[in-house]
Design an enzyme around this catalytic site. Structure first.
Site, mmCIF file in Angstrom:
data_model
loop_
_atom_site.group_PDB
_atom_site.id
_atom_site.type_symbol
_atom_site.label_atom_id
_atom_site.label_comp_id
_atom_site.label_asym_id
_atom_site.label_seq_id
_atom_site.Cartn_x
_atom_site.Cartn_y
_atom_site.Cartn_z
ATOM 1 N N ARG A 60 0.962 -9.745 10.819
ATOM 2 C CA ARG A 60 0.440 -9.069 9.622
ATOM 3 C C ARG A 60 1.570 -8.841 8.613
ATOM 4 O O ARG A 60 1.412 -9.076 7.415
ATOM 5 C CB ARG A 60 -0.203 -7.745 10.038
ATOM 6 C CG ARG A 60 -0.804 -6.905 8.903
ATOM 7 C CD ARG A 60 -1.597 -5.759 9.527
ATOM 8 N NE ARG A 60 -1.935 -4.692 8.601
ATOM 9 C CZ ARG A 60 -3.002 -4.699 7.813
ATOM 10 N NH1 ARG A 60 -3.820 -5.745 7.824
ATOM 11 N NH2 ARG A 60 -3.259 -3.677 7.016
ATOM 12 N N LYS A 66 -10.050 0.264 9.333
ATOM 13 C CA LYS A 66 -9.986 1.681 9.688
ATOM 14 C C LYS A 66 -11.115 2.452 9.014
ATOM 15 O O LYS A 66 -11.436 2.207 7.852
ATOM 16 C CB LYS A 66 -8.637 2.261 9.269
ATOM 17 C CG LYS A 66 -7.459 1.723 10.068
ATOM 18 C CD LYS A 66 -6.171 2.398 9.650
ATOM 19 C CE LYS A 66 -5.009 1.921 10.519
ATOM 20 N NZ LYS A 66 -3.741 2.592 10.144
ATOM 21 N N TYR A 119 6.610 -3.976 1.762
ATOM 22 C CA TYR A 119 6.882 -5.407 1.897
ATOM 23 C C TYR A 119 7.717 -5.945 0.750
ATOM 24 O O TYR A 119 8.299 -7.019 0.864
ATOM 25 C CB TYR A 119 5.567 -6.182 2.002
ATOM 26 C CG TYR A 119 4.767 -5.791 3.222
ATOM 27 C CD1 TYR A 119 5.202 -6.143 4.501
ATOM 28 C CD2 TYR A 119 3.611 -5.032 3.108
ATOM 29 C CE1 TYR A 119 4.497 -5.753 5.616
ATOM 30 C CE2 TYR A 119 2.900 -4.646 4.228
ATOM 31 C CZ TYR A 119 3.342 -5.005 5.477
ATOM 32 O OH TYR A 119 2.655 -4.622 6.583
#
Length: 317
Positions: free
Chosen positions: A266, A190, A298
């Site tokens: 991902r 990004k 996560y």
């Protein structure tokens, strides 16, 4: 003296010259160019802000930008919620409007920024969908020799899981970005930010096999050859929509019934690394997250490590 007084009075009566007022639509285009050129935001982010501002300008109607107050902006957010937009989309629209009004203030189009007081609703953090290791194995073995471009598809799926790269990052990988002997590849994330990502042996083998057996054949289908690693049937770079469809196709073949996307790989990449004992900061760097808070989600997904620690060290486990 009298003559000087008259000039002063004239200036006071007329005041400073006013800038011609721009339409909201033209200001929107200037703002998006500002995001691309000066803020260096990714194309997808600029497009998303553009959609949010299109909704805002349609809602705005004939109202002037410099007449908008925080109550008006709150009404706009209420309209978005009434239109059944997802909470994440509403929150992004809040960010878009805030950034837009900062730009308007910077350009002198408005003197006050009512969006500073605009509060976004707190989002519940959604735990990302993660594949089990058995599902990952079945998924990566799903491309078969009966498939037309199985070498490419196998390499592509291996790269998605081996690196945790975003779909757009995988689609824009170029041959010169590969350092397979050093087991690294360079991806562009990004905002054009580049990072080096480690890559495993199985993914390297799949890439080499694809390049040796199929890629040159796809590349010669066009007069102008592309440097991207993954090419479509007509020799053009594979795009995100094609990649998404391939992931869906092979997930069905592998018998994975949950809603899977390229981003699921991902998520699985990050979760499996943390479950194996990887440091959160290292995972953040590999994923290309600007903030550690984005990576921390996560830590709520993989509980097996916590159970193991509890069983090992708690006296009454």
């Amino acid at each position: 003296m009298a003559k000087r007084k008259t000039k002063l009075q004239l200036l006071q009566q007329t005041g400073p010259s006013e800038k011609p007022r721009q339409s909201a639509q033209s200001v929107r285009e200037d703002f998006l160019n500002y995001l691309r050129g000066e803020c260096h935001l990714a194309d997808n982010t600029v497009s998303a802000y553009g959609r949010d501002l299109t909704r805002f300008i349609e809602w705005l109607g004939e109202r002037r930008l410099d007449a908008i107050r925080v109550g008006d902006l709150t009404d706009f957010m209420a309209c978005l919620l009434d239109s059944k937009l997802a909470p994440a989309s509403v929150s992004r629209a809040v960010v878009a409007v805030r950034t837009f009004f900062k730009y308007l203030q910077l350009e002198g189009i408005v003197t006050e920024n009512p969006a500073e007081l605009l509060a976004a609703q707190k989002l519940w953090q959604r735990v990302p969908g993660v594949l089990t290791r058995r599902q990952v194995d079945a998924f990566l073995d799903a491309p078969r020799k009966i498939d037309t471009f199985w070498q490419r598809d196998k390499a592509m799926l291996e790269v998605l899981y081996a690196t945790g790269c975003r779909a757009s990052e995988v689609c824009t990988l170029r041959l010169q970005d590969l350092s397979l002997d050093q087991k690294y590849l360079k991806c562009t994330g990004k905002g054009g930010k580049q990072r080096m990502v480690p890559i495993g042996c199985k993914a390297i083998e799949a890439i080499k096999f694809y390049c040796e057996t199929l890629r040159d054949e796809l590349a010669v289908k066009r007069d102008h050859q592309h440097n991207e690693l993954f090419l479509s049937r007509n020799g053009r770079p594979l795009d995100r929509i094609q990649l998404w469809r391939l992931v869906k196709f092979y997930a069905r073949r592998a018998g994975i019934e949950s809603d899977i996307s390229p981003h699921s790989l991902r998520h699985s990449f990050a979760t499996h690394l943390l479950a194996g004992g990887a440091d959160l900061r290292q995972v953040q760097e590999m994923l290309g997250h600007a903030s550690i808070q984005t990576t921390q989600i996560y830590t709520h997904v993989e509980h097996s490590r916590l159970k193991k620690v509890h069983q090992q060290f708690h006296p009454r486990a």
